[in-house]
Design an enzyme around this catalytic site. Structure first.
Site, mmCIF file in Angstrom:
data_model
loop_
_atom_site.group_PDB
_atom_site.id
_atom_site.type_symbol
_atom_site.label_atom_id
_atom_site.label_comp_id
_atom_site.label_asym_id
_atom_site.label_seq_id
_atom_site.Cartn_x
_atom_site.Cartn_y
_atom_site.Cartn_z
ATOM 1 C CB VAL A 58 -0.980 0.025 1.191
ATOM 2 C CG1 VAL A 58 -2.055 -1.033 1.024
ATOM 3 C CG2 VAL A 58 -0.244 -0.154 2.510
ATOM 4 C CE1 TYR A 59 4.390 1.368 3.612
ATOM 5 C CE2 TYR A 59 6.604 0.977 2.782
ATOM 6 C CZ TYR A 59 5.704 0.994 3.827
ATOM 7 O OH TYR A 59 6.122 0.640 5.087
ATOM 8 N N GLY A 60 2.458 4.370 -1.560
ATOM 9 C CA GLY A 60 2.242 5.158 -2.766
ATOM 10 C C GLY A 60 0.777 5.460 -3.003
ATOM 11 C CB ALA A 66 6.214 2.032 -3.158
#
Length: 319
Positions: A58-60, A66
């Site tokens: 869930v990064y970005g 990401a």
């Protein structure tokens, strides 16, 4: 760059891990780290000998950005040179099975992560949170299957209560399942007491500790001063953290600054060195950066030494 064993495993990783939570992240209407900068940062980390890269599904913004950017960069490199870590718990949608640590959700998320990273396996797979709605046996059996299938090498756990980590390790022991070999708590010289029991478990079981926020949100870089506003654009400035740090934390920063002057290093470098030199457990701090200059400074921690007395001075500052 020095390389150390990842906890009790036989895998060697750089003593500093590169974190990518800023990749594609939107803040106040702007992207903190765009694709080009992300690749420049990865280039810098690689050139300085970093082989350990941390990310999450869930990064970005949107979720997965990401991992996609890392995958794009990895396409031009030898995958086997790197130790890749990602995470599972949060999902991309709002359906009833789009979050948590159920077999269904883990199975769905691992496939997406591998596809975005352009790899057939992860070296380290974290549970991003504890899931109170899913039995830990179900989660561990699912993760155990991923190891058996060659999709994951080692299991890991992020923040949770010490008793929950103990419960998971006990379950792995009695059920003959793969255990957590790596953890990722918030931990640094100015933030220790809340995770003391958790770290004791890691020390007792030979589990690697890869702390996030090793510089306490920028506080331990030394850019803040008592009774003064944070530098323009800093987190202290943007989020009004006037009362975030107490007297003991300021004392820690004072000790770090004094050691930095003695060894000709920045407060950030001294902090990261102190973390990497932990005596009770293997500690591999995760550093992020907005610019390559910041990353170069942080990675400079691998080139300095602090004495036992200086280590103790920092450790005692908050007591």
């Amino acid at each position: 760059m020095e390389y150390v064993s990842l906890g009790s495993t036989g895998t060697k990783v750089s003593e500093i891990c590169f974190g990518t939570w800023r990749f594609g992240k939107e803040s106040n209407g702007t992207v903190e780290t765009d694709r080009k900068t992300a690749h420049d940062l990865l280039d810098t980390a690689y050139e300085r000998g970093v082989n350990f890269i941390d990310t999450a599904n869930v990064y970005g913004d949107p979720n997965g950005t990401a991992e996609e950017w890392i995958g794009d960069w990895l396409a031009d490199h030898d995958r086997e040179e790197f130790v890749l870590a990602s995470k599972v718990y949060f999902g991309f949608d709002d359906g009833p099975n789009d979050r948590g640590l159920s077999r269904k959700h883990i199975r769905a998320q691992i496939e997406g992560t591998l596809d975005r990273l352009g790899t057939e396996y992860l070296d380290v797979y974290y549970i991003h949170r504890w899931d109170d709605e899913t039995p830990i046996e179900e989660t561990l059996r699912t993760l155990n299957d991923l190891v058996r299938e060659g999709k994951v090498n080692y299991l890991a756990a992020s923040s949770m209560a010490a008793w929950k980590l103990t419960k998971a390790l006990w379950t792995s022991d009695i059920e003959g399942l793969e255990r957590f070999e790596v953890t990722q708590p918030r931990f640094n010289p100015a933030y220790r007491e809340p995770v003391a029991d958790y770290l004791d478990v890691c020390a007792d079981r030979g589990i690697a500790v890869c702390p996030y926020s090793p510089l306490e949100g920028g506080f331990l870089t030394g850019k803040y001063e008592r009774d003064a506003a944070g530098p323009e654009g800093s987190r202290g400035d943007l989020y009004e953290w006037d009362d975030r740090w107490d007297d003991r934390q300021w004392a820690v920063l004072d000790a770090i600054r004094a050691v930095g002057e003695a060894v000709d290093a920045t407060p950030a470098q001294v902090t990261l060195r102190w973390l990497a030199d932990q005596r009770e457990f293997q500690c591999i701090p995760i550093v992020g950066a907005r610019t390559t200059d910041q990353l170069e400074e942080n990675l400079g921690a691998s080139e300095i030494d602090i004495s036992d007395d200086q280590y103790d001075r920092i450790a005692a500052a908050a007591e």
